[in-house]
Structures are given as structure tokens and as C-alpha cells.
Design a protein around this motif. Sequence first.
Motif, short mmCIF file in Angstrom:
data_model
loop_
_atom_site.label_atom_id
_atom_site.label_comp_id
_atom_site.label_asym_id
_atom_site.label_seq_id
_atom_site.Cartn_x
_atom_site.Cartn_y
_atom_site.Cartn_z
N UNK A 218 0.90 -1.24 0.10
CA UNK A 218 0.13 -0.07 0.08
C UNK A 218 0.86 1.14 -0.01
N UNK A 219 0.92 1.94 -1.12
CA UNK A 219 1.66 3.20 -1.04
C UNK A 219 0.92 4.53 -0.68
N UNK A 220 -0.48 4.35 -0.58
CA UNK A 220 -1.15 5.59 -0.17
C UNK A 220 -2.59 5.10 0.06
N UNK A 221 -3.17 5.64 1.24
CA UNK A 221 -4.58 5.15 1.29
C UNK A 221 -5.53 6.50 1.93
N UNK A 222 -6.75 6.42 1.91
CA UNK A 222 -7.68 7.49 2.59
C UNK A 222 -8.63 6.45 2.74
N UNK A 223 -8.52 5.65 3.99
CA UNK A 223 -9.18 4.72 4.51
C UNK A 223 -10.32 5.39 5.08
N UNK B 84 -11.68 1.50 -4.55
CA UNK B 84 -12.71 2.72 -3.83
C UNK B 84 -13.96 1.60 -3.26
N UNK B 85 -14.51 2.36 -1.97
CA UNK B 85 -15.35 1.94 -1.41
C UNK B 85 -16.36 3.04 -1.23
N UNK B 86 -17.48 2.79 -1.94
CA UNK B 86 -18.35 4.06 -1.64
C UNK B 86 -19.78 3.46 -0.78
N UNK B 87 -20.00 4.19 0.31
CA UNK B 87 -21.15 3.58 0.96
C UNK B 87 -22.24 4.54 0.59
N UNK B 88 -23.32 4.13 0.16
CA UNK B 88 -24.59 5.11 -0.15
C UNK B 88 -25.56 5.25 1.04
N UNK B 89 -26.53 6.09 0.70
CA UNK B 89 -27.18 6.65 1.75
C UNK B 89 -28.24 5.65 2.59
N UNK B 90 -28.43 4.52 1.84
CA UNK B 90 -29.13 3.25 2.36
C UNK B 90 -28.27 2.18 2.90
N UNK B 91 -26.93 2.53 2.89
CA UNK B 91 -26.15 1.72 3.61
C UNK B 91 -25.55 0.75 2.51
N UNK B 92 -25.77 0.57 1.32
CA UNK B 92 -25.25 -0.33 0.67
C UNK B 92 -23.71 0.16 0.10
N UNK B 93 -22.96 -0.85 -0.31
CA UNK B 93 -21.64 -0.82 -0.47
C UNK B 93 -21.19 -1.23 -1.90
#
Length: 112
Positions: free
Chosen positions: A39-44, A60-69
Motif C-alpha cells: 500500500x503506497x497511499x490510502x484514505x481509509x 474504492x469503497x463507496x457507502x450509499x445513503x441506504x447503507x449499500x456498499x
Amino acid sequence: MLTTVDQMVAYCFGRQDILDRADNHFEQSIDQLLSEGEVIWARDPVVGVIARDGRWYVWFRHVRDDGRIEGKLFACEEEMQVVSLVMDEVPWLEPDCRMKLLRALRAAHQTA
């Protein structure tokens, strides 16, 4: 926007409880890359870059308003493709984080 060189390696979409019970290729791919790369860079927990075998892997991990990932994992050949992909996927990323990303890519490129 993806170019012909960017490749989506893995993808997931759903509720966390379902993804935890399923065969999650996205998480498995990241785990494999982490065991063989760096890992050279992360914005966990939103975005990260892994260097492995002369390629860059961007997740990329996007969490939506309804909780789905929604999880996306891309392979890129060039540093600037990584930067462009991060800007497209995470437009709200702070300028100092963008600079840290660019510096990390350059440093990793020089040591490779």
C-alpha cells in the motif's frame, strides 16, 4: 473516465451483511494484492493504491445513503491514470490528500 489501459479487476455491490456472507471477489482481490504488493497511499476507508509487479491497483469503497456498499478495484499502468481515476471517483478529496497521493506515486516509482 476509463481509458483502454484502465481495467476493472473486481467489483462488489450490496449490503455489508450480505457481502460478508457471500464470496466477495472484491475483498479477496484486495487481500491477495496486499499479500503480494505494498500500500503506497490510502484514505481509509474510501480509497487506496497498491503497487504490485510494476502496476498500480486502485480500490474504492463507496457507502450509499441506504447503507449499500459499492467496491471497485482497477489496474492502471501510469501514475497519472491513477490520479485521474481518483479525481473522478472521489471529487471531494482534499487538495493536501491529492498532493500526498502524487508524492507517494512518484516515490514508489523511483524506488521500483
